[in-house]
Design an enzyme around this catalytic site. Structure first.
Site: not given
Ligand code: SAJ
Length: 436
Positions: A274
């Site tokens: 995403c």
């Molecule tokens: N990450 C960081 N620092 C952060 C947060 C995330 O480096 O502060 C990295 C994670 O390790 C990962 C990537 O970013 O590699 C994405 O992480 P994510 O927490 O955004 O997780 P995703 O990719 O599963 O995103 C999903 C998304 N959900 C949808 O699109 C419906 C996102 O919108 C959500 O906010 C996220 O999950 C969530 O909050 O869990």
């Protein structure tokens, strides 16, 4: 009765025969919610394995227990097929197919196009079609509408077309499909009205918006917001590294501000299907309009640079121990793109393994959720190793994904040197630890 009134009646009485195209982590939970609400649901997927599993009442999606799916299949509330001819007997269709990026970072619309081409073959008056796949603003109007609107089939009168962004967060125990507010926007007000009525029968909260473009843009803002803020803290990490400041302590202290701040955390890069992908659907579209989405490009550059920054940190840490990276044994803890999941799509761990390999290190990894890594032309095939044993044998350990079930005290004890890119060793003090 007009097609609008007929469909509205079917939705209100839950007689509307519901179709879900794409039975993945978005489509299958959605099918379950509509079946639970009392609708008869037909899942359509090109993957015969998925269709067969559903016929057996077996779930392959983490958030849909088989104990929930099986009774619905047994009761005939959910059926599955690979044959789009089923569309002829349906009243509503949700399209939940992947929208990846091509290698050129251009949108890959092939799944949406092929699904709509198949649906169009069996399309009939009175249908409601809703696209849920994340895409650029304008997709529903510019790409889908021309595939369905024909002489005698006028949108908003003879059929109805909406966009509704999927917001599924796999593994999130608090927010699941039923209780995540659902934004929906139609090509016309009548489309929006029917889309909202439809979701209102199965989901707790529906947020109607004025158009499909607004609904498409809502999703992109949500995920671009995350990608850019992660890029911001990754840049802060590089600045703090240069200035000898502990960025983790800075963020934790900033997070005490009770308003106007939201903590994000630096890391080894940006993974998942995403966050690294969605913003480039927006920047691709804005470029077509002659506008450059500079924040997105810059954040993409910074996030994309983090694997290099981490490998440089490993090289410098070994150097401080009079060791060259070349021929050193480096053990990577965590291959999934974030903790507690098994998904390696776009995982920065793969980039880090590749870069280490390219610089001549002997690389191994451990991930309890990822027993094998396939050779993909970037990394060789690898098998997950016992974390403590491998960490003891390595010249340097690097924590890339901070799964909770790693035994960090044991690893710290047995390792010679640890580069921690996730602050997993927060609270531990040791000369061995080098933090991002
Ligand atoms: N990450 C960081 N620092 C952060 C947060 C995330 O480096 O502060 C990295 C994670 O390790 C990962 C990537 O970013 O590699 C994405 O992480 P994510 O927490 O955004 O997780 P995703 O990719 O599963 O995103 C999903 C998304 N959900 C949808 O699109 C419906 C996102 O919108 C959500 O906010 C996220 O999950 C969530 O909050 O869990």
């Amino acid at each position: 009765m007009s097609p609008f009134e007929q469909l509205e009646k079917k939705i209100q009485s839950k007689q509307a025969r519901t179709g879900i195209v794409g039975l993945g982590y978005v489509g299958l939970p959605l099918a379950v919610e509509f079946a639970h609400a009392g609708f008869s649901v037909t899942g359509i997927d090109i993957d015969p394995e998925k269709v067969a599993a559903i016929h057996r009442g077996e779930s392959y999606i983490q958030d849909v227990p088989t104990s929930v799916l099986a009774p619905l299949v047994r009761a005939g509330k959910i059926t599955a097929t690979a044959d789009f001819a089923a569309v002829a007997d349906l009243d509503t269709i949700n399209i939940c197919v992947p929208t990846p990026l091509r290698k050129t970072k251009d949108p890959d619309m092939s799944y949406i196009v092929s699904s709509c081409q198949e649906i169009a073959k069996h399309f009939h008056p009175g249908m409601l079609v809703i696209l849920e796949s994340t895409t650029y603003p304008g997709t529903t109007n510019e790409l889908m509408l021309p595939m369905f609107e024909k002489p005698g089939l006028k949108v908003g009168e003879d059929f109805f077309l909406c966009f509704s962004p999927e917001r599924v967060d796999p593994g999130n125990a608090t927010y699941q499909t039923k209780n995540i507010p659902k934004v929906v926007g139609g090509i016309t007000p009548a489309c929006t009205q029917l889309g909202a009525a439809f979701y209102g029968q199965a989901l707790e909260t529906v947020i109607p918006v004025s158009s499909t473009r607004v609904a498409e843009m809502v999703k992109l803002l949500e995920n671009t917001f995350r990608m850019i803020n992660i890029g911001l803290v990754n840049e802060m990490a590089m600045l703090c590294d240069r200035m000898g400041i502990n960025v983790w302590e800075v963020i934790d202290a900033a997070a005490t501000k009770p308003f106007g701040f939201m903590p994000f955390y630096p890391g080894p890069g940006l993974g998942g299907h995403c966050i690294p992908i969605d913003p480039f659907y927006l920047s691709w579209k804005t470029k077509q309009a002659g506008i450059e989405a500079r924040f997105i490009e810059l954040a993409g550059y910074i996030n994309g640079n983090m694997p290099h920054f981490v490998v440089d940190k490993i090289q410098n840490a070994l150097n401080d121990h009079a060791k060259a990276l070349k021929d050193s044994r480096v053990h990577v803890l965590g291959a999934a793109y974030k903790r507690e999941i098994d998904d390696v799509r776009e995982s920065p761990a793969l980039d880090i393994i590749h870069l280490l390999d390219k610089r001549g290190a002997k690389v191994t990894y451990s991930d309890p959720y990822v027993p094998q890594l396939r050779a993909d032309g970037v990394i060789p095939a690898m098998s997950s190793m016992d974390p403590e044993t491998a960490s003891a044998e390595a010249d340097c350990v690097v924590i890339v994904t901070d799964h909770r079930n790693f035994d960090y005290p044991r690893i710290l004890e047995s390792a010679k040197l640890i580069v921690d890119t996730r602050n997993a060793l927060k609270g531990y003090q040791s000369e061995k630890i080098v933090r991002l």
